[in-house]
Design a protein around this motif. Structure first.
Motif, PDB file in Angstrom:
ATOM      1  N   ASP A 280       0.868  -1.178   0.000  1.00  0.00           N
ATOM      2  CA  ASP A 280       0.000   0.000   0.000  1.00  0.00           C
ATOM      3  C   ASP A 280       0.904   1.227   0.000  1.00  0.00           C
ATOM      4  O   ASP A 280       1.533   1.548   1.015  1.00  0.00           O
ATOM      5  N   LEU A 281       0.963   1.915  -1.114  1.00  0.00           N
ATOM      6  CA  LEU A 281       1.857   3.065  -1.261  1.00  0.00           C
ATOM      7  C   LEU A 281       1.368   4.276  -0.478  1.00  0.00           C
ATOM      8  O   LEU A 281       2.076   5.294  -0.409  1.00  0.00           O
ATOM      9  N   ALA A 282       0.182   4.177   0.134  1.00  0.00           N
ATOM     10  CA  ALA A 282      -0.349   5.293   0.918  1.00  0.00           C
ATOM     11  C   ALA A 282       0.129   5.266   2.368  1.00  0.00           C
ATOM     12  O   ALA A 282      -0.029   6.241   3.096  1.00  0.00           O
ATOM     13  N   TRP A 290      -4.853  12.440   0.302  1.00  0.00           N
ATOM     14  CA  TRP A 290      -6.113  13.190   0.299  1.00  0.00           C
ATOM     15  C   TRP A 290      -5.919  14.663   0.660  1.00  0.00           C
ATOM     16  O   TRP A 290      -6.870  15.446   0.605  1.00  0.00           O
ATOM     17  N   ALA A 291      -4.690  15.069   1.002  1.00  0.00           N
ATOM     18  CA  ALA A 291      -4.450  16.464   1.391  1.00  0.00           C
ATOM     19  C   ALA A 291      -4.840  17.421   0.265  1.00  0.00           C
ATOM     20  O   ALA A 291      -5.369  18.507   0.515  1.00  0.00           O
ATOM     21  N   THR A 330     -18.195  13.610  -3.491  1.00  0.00           N
ATOM     22  CA  THR A 330     -17.321  12.441  -3.579  1.00  0.00           C
ATOM     23  C   THR A 330     -15.956  12.737  -2.982  1.00  0.00           C
ATOM     24  O   THR A 330     -15.355  11.882  -2.313  1.00  0.00           O
ATOM     25  N   ALA A 331     -15.463  13.954  -3.200  1.00  0.00           N
ATOM     26  CA  ALA A 331     -14.164  14.356  -2.635  1.00  0.00           C
ATOM     27  C   ALA A 331     -14.195  14.265  -1.114  1.00  0.00           C
ATOM     28  O   ALA A 331     -13.203  13.871  -0.475  1.00  0.00           O
ATOM     29  N   ASP A 332     -15.320  14.609  -0.512  1.00  0.00           N
ATOM     30  CA  ASP A 332     -15.453  14.513   0.943  1.00  0.00           C
ATOM     31  C   ASP A 332     -15.396  13.059   1.396  1.00  0.00           C
ATOM     32  O   ASP A 332     -14.719  12.726   2.383  1.00  0.00           O
ATOM     33  N   GLY A 337     -12.315   8.602   3.687  1.00  0.00           N
ATOM     34  CA  GLY A 337     -11.733   7.273   3.518  1.00  0.00           C
ATOM     35  C   GLY A 337     -10.244   7.268   3.816  1.00  0.00           C
ATOM     36  O   GLY A 337      -9.716   6.339   4.426  1.00  0.00           O
ATOM     37  N   GLY A 338      -9.560   8.333   3.389  1.00  0.00           N
ATOM     38  CA  GLY A 338      -8.133   8.441   3.659  1.00  0.00           C
ATOM     39  C   GLY A 338      -7.840   8.715   5.122  1.00  0.00           C
ATOM     40  O   GLY A 338      -6.953   8.096   5.730  1.00  0.00           O
ATOM     41  N   GLU A 339      -8.588   9.621   5.723  1.00  0.00           N
ATOM     42  CA  GLU A 339      -8.362   9.995   7.117  1.00  0.00           C
ATOM     43  C   GLU A 339      -8.622   8.842   8.077  1.00  0.00           C
ATOM     44  O   GLU A 339      -7.900   8.655   9.055  1.00  0.00           O
ATOM     45  N   THR A 340      -9.648   8.051   7.796  1.00  0.00           N
ATOM     46  CA  THR A 340      -9.955   6.905   8.667  1.00  0.00           C
ATOM     47  C   THR A 340      -9.054   5.712   8.367  1.00  0.00           C
ATOM     48  O   THR A 340      -8.979   4.776   9.170  1.00  0.00           O
TER      49      THR A 340
END
Length: 356
Positions: A280-282, A290-291, A330-332, A337-340
């Motif tokens: 997972d490259l994230a 997501w920043a 969708t951006a929200d 999804g990224g923050e959690t």
């Protein structure tokens, strides 16, 4: 004196409106202007109807799961969003980890060039881009590696945009674009020296179908790398918030259903690939992908006002306002999804087609 002040004020306002409408372009490149927003291959008077048709897919979920319905579903989506993506995001329709000291554009290019490096491709190699969009990654990889890249996208409008960009970049002989379904590609067996897909195979109703096609067209011994959209080990089906986030991402990105990270390698092996690497490259030390979405909130409201005005004036199709609002929502969901940590758009899998 009053007339001079009035003239100066009017001139400043006119100059501001001109800059806002005609000069203010995408964050990464100039070229796609707000006044040129369209519905892709959809005529202007049909954009709103097609948006409603797209939305209706999610009121009939069983149709989304039917393979023969998905290509039209995805094609409609990209007719609706391609111009907005180019205008507000750039020519590369994907995310990348934030990198200290690098602009979003440079981080995007590094993310694309890494795919080329993982494949080990060289000048003269013939490489497949499965789900190429308007060809941002294609051009970056062609420049970086010297390889000849053949991209396939299901959307005819994206084909015309990609070919235009290829000509402008002087890469029309090195980059080829084909309109077609990556579940049934018009390429011969064993005809590519490498292949990649960057956040594209998530549109396939069954991942094994697109992986099988890529396996078929690769030469024995060649590599394939994919950046997959997946739920992570933190996702919980019993958590209502988690479900809401994932369904919001699916609804706003034309996805027939997000897969779990744990399925990817198993599917790759099932179709015959050897799995060389999976990551997972994230995950840290990578910066939050997501920043950029959160930083773009002010730009969204600025752009939404502009799109609304242009639609009211009849310059932009009226349905573009609905599409733009959908993408903001969708951006929200993507940010959440990224923050959690329950979603990643860059689960990397590197595979090899066996030599025999």
């Amino acid at each position: 004196m009053d007339s001079i002040a009035l003239f100066c004020t009017a001139s400043l306002l006119a100059g501001g409106v001109y800059w806002f409408v005609f000069l203010l372009g995408a964050a990464e490149r100039k070229g796609k202007r707000a006044v040129h927003l369209s519905g892709g291959s959809i005529s202007a008077d049909k954009v709103r109807d097609n948006y409603k048709q797209y939305s209706s897919f999610f009121r009939r979920p069983k149709e989304i799961e039917t393979a023969d319905k998905v290509p039209a579903f995805v094609d409609t989506f990209y007719n609706l969003v391609t111009d907005i993506y180019e205008w507000g995001w750039g020519q590369s329709f994907h995310f990348s980890p934030a990198v200290d000291g690098k602009s979003h554009r440079d981080a995007t290019r590094a993310h694309e060039e890494m795919a080329a490096d993982l494949l080990g491709i060289r000048a003269g190699d013939r490489v497949l881009d499965a789900g190429c969009g308007v060809g941002g990654p294609m051009r970056a990889i062609a420049k970086h590696s010297g390889a000849n890249v053949v991209g396939i996208t299901i959307n005819e409008y994206q084909v015309s945009r990609a070919r235009l960009h290829n000509r402008k970049a002087g890469l029309e002989t090195q980059c080829e674009v084909v309109c077609g379904n990556f579940l049934e590609m018009p390429f011969a067996e064993n005809s590519f020296d490498g292949a990649y897909s960057i956040e594209a195979t998530c549109h396939a109703p069954k991942l094994e179908e697109v992986y099988s096609e890529i396996f078929r067209v690769l030469k024995p011994g060649s590599m394939y790398v994919s950046y997959e959209w997946v739920t992570t080990e933190l996702y919980r089906e019993e958590d209502a918030e988690h479900v809401e986030i994932i369904q919001g991402i699916e609804r706003g990105d034309a996805l027939p259903g997000l897969r779990s990270y744990s399925e990817i390698a198993e599917i790759a092996r099932k179709v015959g690939f050897e799995v060389v690497k999976e990551k997972d490259l994230a995950k840290p030390p990578a910066g939050p992908w997501w920043a950029r979405l959160k930083m773009g909130r002010i730009a969204y409201w600025r752009n939404h006002i502009l799109v609304t005005v242009l639609a009211w004036l009849g310059i932009a199709p009226k349905g573009v306002v609905d599409v733009h609002e959908m993408l903001f929502k969708t951006a929200d969901y993507l940010s959440r999804g990224g923050e959690t940590g329950i979603f990643t758009p860059m689960h990397m899998i590197l595979c090899r087609k066996p030599k025999s």
